[in-house]
Scaffold this active site. Structure first.
Site, PDB file in Angstrom:
ATOM      1  N   THR A 157      49.010  58.128 -53.752  1.00 20.39           N
ATOM      2  CA  THR A 157      48.262  59.386 -53.926  1.00 20.39           C
ATOM      3  C   THR A 157      46.855  59.019 -54.397  1.00 20.39           C
ATOM      4  O   THR A 157      45.975  58.796 -53.591  1.00 20.39           O
ATOM      5  CB  THR A 157      48.961  60.343 -54.915  1.00 20.39           C
ATOM      6  OG1 THR A 157      49.248  59.656 -56.121  1.00 20.39           O
ATOM      7  CG2 THR A 157      50.232  60.891 -54.317  1.00 20.39           C
ATOM      8  N   LYS A 167      54.284  53.516 -56.768  1.00 18.45           N
ATOM      9  CA  LYS A 167      53.029  54.252 -56.707  1.00 18.45           C
ATOM     10  C   LYS A 167      52.858  54.992 -58.020  1.00 18.45           C
ATOM     11  O   LYS A 167      53.821  55.241 -58.746  1.00 18.45           O
ATOM     12  CB  LYS A 167      52.993  55.236 -55.533  1.00 18.45           C
ATOM     13  CG  LYS A 167      53.975  56.383 -55.582  1.00 18.45           C
ATOM     14  CD  LYS A 167      53.631  57.576 -56.428  1.00 18.45           C
ATOM     15  CE  LYS A 167      52.230  58.109 -56.238  1.00 18.45           C
ATOM     16  NZ  LYS A 167      52.045  59.339 -57.115  1.00 18.45           N
ATOM     17  N   THR A 207      52.647  61.175 -60.915  1.00 20.07           N
ATOM     18  CA  THR A 207      54.045  60.809 -60.721  1.00 20.07           C
ATOM     19  C   THR A 207      54.170  59.334 -60.375  1.00 20.07           C
ATOM     20  O   THR A 207      53.387  58.793 -59.615  1.00 20.07           O
ATOM     21  CB  THR A 207      54.634  61.634 -59.572  1.00 20.07           C
ATOM     22  OG1 THR A 207      54.693  62.978 -60.000  1.00 20.07           O
ATOM     23  CG2 THR A 207      56.020  61.147 -59.206  1.00 20.07           C
ATOM     24  N   GLU A 222      44.075  55.675 -62.800  1.00 18.99           N
ATOM     25  CA  GLU A 222      42.979  56.569 -62.410  1.00 18.99           C
ATOM     26  C   GLU A 222      41.763  56.429 -63.319  1.00 18.99           C
ATOM     27  O   GLU A 222      41.814  56.734 -64.505  1.00 18.99           O
ATOM     28  CB  GLU A 222      43.447  58.014 -62.471  1.00 18.99           C
ATOM     29  CG  GLU A 222      44.428  58.362 -61.366  1.00 18.99           C
ATOM     30  CD  GLU A 222      45.018  59.758 -61.549  1.00 18.99           C
ATOM     31  OE1 GLU A 222      44.841  60.340 -62.619  1.00 18.99           O
ATOM     32  OE2 GLU A 222      45.650  60.244 -60.604  1.00 18.99           O
ATOM     33  N   ASN A 275      40.818  63.915 -62.785  1.00 15.91           N
ATOM     34  CA  ASN A 275      41.864  64.853 -63.169  1.00 15.91           C
ATOM     35  C   ASN A 275      41.367  66.283 -63.347  1.00 15.91           C
ATOM     36  O   ASN A 275      42.159  67.187 -63.547  1.00 15.91           O
ATOM     37  CB  ASN A 275      42.578  64.357 -64.418  1.00 15.91           C
ATOM     38  CG  ASN A 275      43.455  63.171 -64.084  1.00 15.91           C
ATOM     39  OD1 ASN A 275      44.407  63.305 -63.324  1.00 15.91           O
ATOM     40  ND2 ASN A 275      43.091  62.005 -64.589  1.00 15.91           N
ATOM     41  N   THR A 335      41.808  71.073 -56.629  1.00 20.49           N
ATOM     42  CA  THR A 335      40.866  71.992 -55.974  1.00 20.49           C
ATOM     43  C   THR A 335      39.978  71.264 -54.972  1.00 20.49           C
ATOM     44  O   THR A 335      40.028  70.055 -54.859  1.00 20.49           O
ATOM     45  CB  THR A 335      39.988  72.690 -57.027  1.00 20.49           C
ATOM     46  OG1 THR A 335      39.467  71.693 -57.915  1.00 20.49           O
ATOM     47  CG2 THR A 335      40.798  73.683 -57.806  1.00 20.49           C
TER      48      THR A 335
END
Lengths: 407, 407
Positions: A162, A188, A199, A279, A402, A407
């Protein structure tokens, strides 16, 4: 102290086929059209046997997705024939229709592979609260089944990404008195099994010949000291799943402790790869707590530190702010971690900046800017136990990624 | 549901003299030279009586600064003659010498005011792990004592600011059957009593005539539903202190419940002002949990949500990501908060985006961009209890300010 993440690539190859490295497995990763980006989004891992022993561990969140509800049932009989995974949607909080989507996916996999739907683990990752497009999902299963190959593990790992920037693969081949066996896996996510930034999904396979009850003991023995020692942002996903499948294709039945030792290397490597790709992170941070009265005390203090936004922001700023380390240690109740708050040592990248809860070496001696890895050593002087938890710094990019996710 | 922070300025004036609004108090705020910026950094609040009843509540962190160690002793006899506060250094983890600095400060205040050092509460805020310059501190006390004025409350509030952009002041005058009395106060910090973004210090004064045992009951009754319901970043400071001093100068002894009601308005206003000025925040976020089985259940679920970086980053991005709300509710153990994970409603700014744990209204209907305040309503459908916890969003500016704090 044994930190299974400190030397994660100890004998582990990270550039192979991961979940199809072991004999008896085929895999595929294809584009079903679930992701707006058009990137691969559906993976299939199949156990061709001769054995189909399997187990899994799941998030402890009470809010779970349909795939977790389904897969919990699948593993109860200790048999797993295949794992189907999709990115592009988590299928969480989607009501009975969402559960039917998961059920239909398992049925479809069962149909094309000629196995029982009840032996198909399903995993989904992506946004919560949106239905998956069932038609695309089922058509994708057909495509994936046609693409199944013994060297399909890497494609599968690519299809479950992702926000990951690279696929996570690991494999190890071990020779013991019982013979030679292989364990491989893919993962992942940018977080961990319980808390998770996003996740975390993981499929591990082995050609060892082990019954499901051994697998069910070995898997938590490995995840508890690897994935559970990674805490990127303290958030617990609704979908985290780690599945372990054994084909028995090697004909080798290793001793349980030898299997666990090898499994820990694979999960340790995958966990460490997750941290390294978290991230928006600019630092990987190991918080090692020693001198603790119990393992629980060490882990709890380490986790309290890794969950502090103030601490994590300071690391991003390359600021060896040991006061924030001490302040977090102090939040742990004494009944969990007895120690003297006036006698704690803190070293940052080997420089003891705090000794006996007072300033010691000049904090200017600490170099945080040169390396991605940061090592925080905290000595509680209250016992002989120790533990390490890995996290990341809190960065502008974390906030950016995040705040703009759905959006 | 009573949210003492929802209408914080209900009868409370925020532009007055705060801690010197009540009769019997003088205050001052001066520049002692502790801050590199040269801004005011030393405050003094004196209770001229006739009564000098006092109490305080402190951080529950086990790692505490010398001022907290000292002040815990000061309040044991229920008498507080003065409070001296400094910014520019927290005096935490500074060893016996740091404690001596605090002791010397109290002795100096006692000497210049002609009171016992043992009746002087000391508060310090700033970086952990660095000694305060004692000479500057003591000379500053002389200056402050010479500047003491009955309208010095605002100057005092200015002198305790660290990353605050505005001073926080509140006062209320209440007429009851027993007569008219005033409560006023000042606060600094961008967090809360227990968790704190930065240290939270607060001095509240009243001209009501109340013994210290009543004050000692009233103060936690107020802070538990105001400061304790604010959680800007989940970090607990080593220095948080809220002191309450009563001069008796009004000659009025209100009923305890009437005093608590007024006190809650003052602490509620100050707490709400802290949220509104939190470091780098762009949104103030109220998380209201209803339908809970107990107050503890409601507060625990609300706090789990307010501590999620993923949730807070989504709010920064004006993204009504209700999945992250639900995922956090699910992390609370069932024995603390029994509810059905498949039957939770979530409304954001009045739009029910999730009903029965499934999508309901279109999330596009939620407007997060227009207002600073965001209201999240979570209905657990498991009881009649409710509670609200306030927090802030997680922003680039938060990361920036906290990555650059000490360097």
């Amino acid at each position: 102290m044994t930190d299974y993440l400190a030397g994660p690539h100890d004998g582990v190859a990270v550039d192979g086929q991961g979940p199809t490295a072991a004999a008896g497995f085929r895999g595929a990763g294809v584009t079903a059209g679930l992701k707006a980006s058009g990137r691969p989004d559906l993976a299939l891992i199949v156990n061709d046997g001769p054995s189909q022993a399997g187990t899994a561990v799941f998030t402890t969140n009470r809010v779970v997705g349909a795939p977790v509800m389904w897969s919990r049932q699948v593993i109860t009989d200790g048999k797993v024939a295949a794992v189907v995974l999709n990115s592009g949607g988590a299928n969480v909080s989607t009501g009975p229709e969402g559960f039917q989507d998961t059920h239909a996916t398992a049925e479809k996999v069962g149909e094309v592979l000629g196995v029982s739907a009840g032996d198909v683990v399903v995993c989904s990752t992506g946004l919560i609260g949106e239905r998956l497009p069932r038609d695309l999902l089922l058509a994708g299963v057909d495509v994936a089944a046609a693409e199944l190959r013994a060297d399909g593990g890497r494609d599968a790992a690519l299809a479950i990404m992702t926000t990951d920037s690279v696929p996570k693969l690991a494999q190890i081949t071990v020779t013991t008195d019982a013979g030679t066996f292989t364990i491989g896996g893919m993962a992942k996510g940018a977080g961990m099994l319980a808390p998770a930034m996003a996740t975390m999904l993981c499929v591990i396979t082995t050609d060892a010949d082990l019954p499901s009850d051994v697998l069910a003991r070995a898997l938590p023995a490995a995840t508890s000291v690897t994935f559970d020692r990674v805490d990127s942002d303290g958030c617990m996903s609704t979908s985290d799943t780690v599945a372990l499948l054994a084909s028995g294709a090697s004909g080798v039945t290793p001793a349980e402790d030898e299997f666990i030792a090898a499994l820990r290397k694979v999960t340790g490597s995958l966990a460490r790869q997750l941290v390294a790709d978290a991230e928006g992170a600019s630092h990987d941070v190991a918080v090692s707590v020693s001198g603790a009265s119990t393992q629980e005390a060490a882990v709890t203090v380490a986790r309290a530190i890794t969950r502090s936004n103030l601490f994590k922001a300071a690391i991003f700023g390359n600021d060896p702010n040991w006061g924030r380390v001490l302040a977090q240690a102090g939040t742990v109740p004494e009944y969990i971690a007895p120690f003297d708050p006036l006698n704690v040592d803190v070293s940052i990248n080997g420089v003891m900046v705090c000794r006996g809860s007072r300033p010691y070496a000049d904090r200017a001696e600490v170099d945080l800017a040169s390396e991605r890895e940061v090592i925080i050593d905290v000595d509680l002087h209250a016992g002989a136990e120790s533990a390490t938890v890995w996290t990341n710094d809190l960065t502008h990019d974390y906030v950016h990624e995040n705040s703009a996710y759905s959006t």
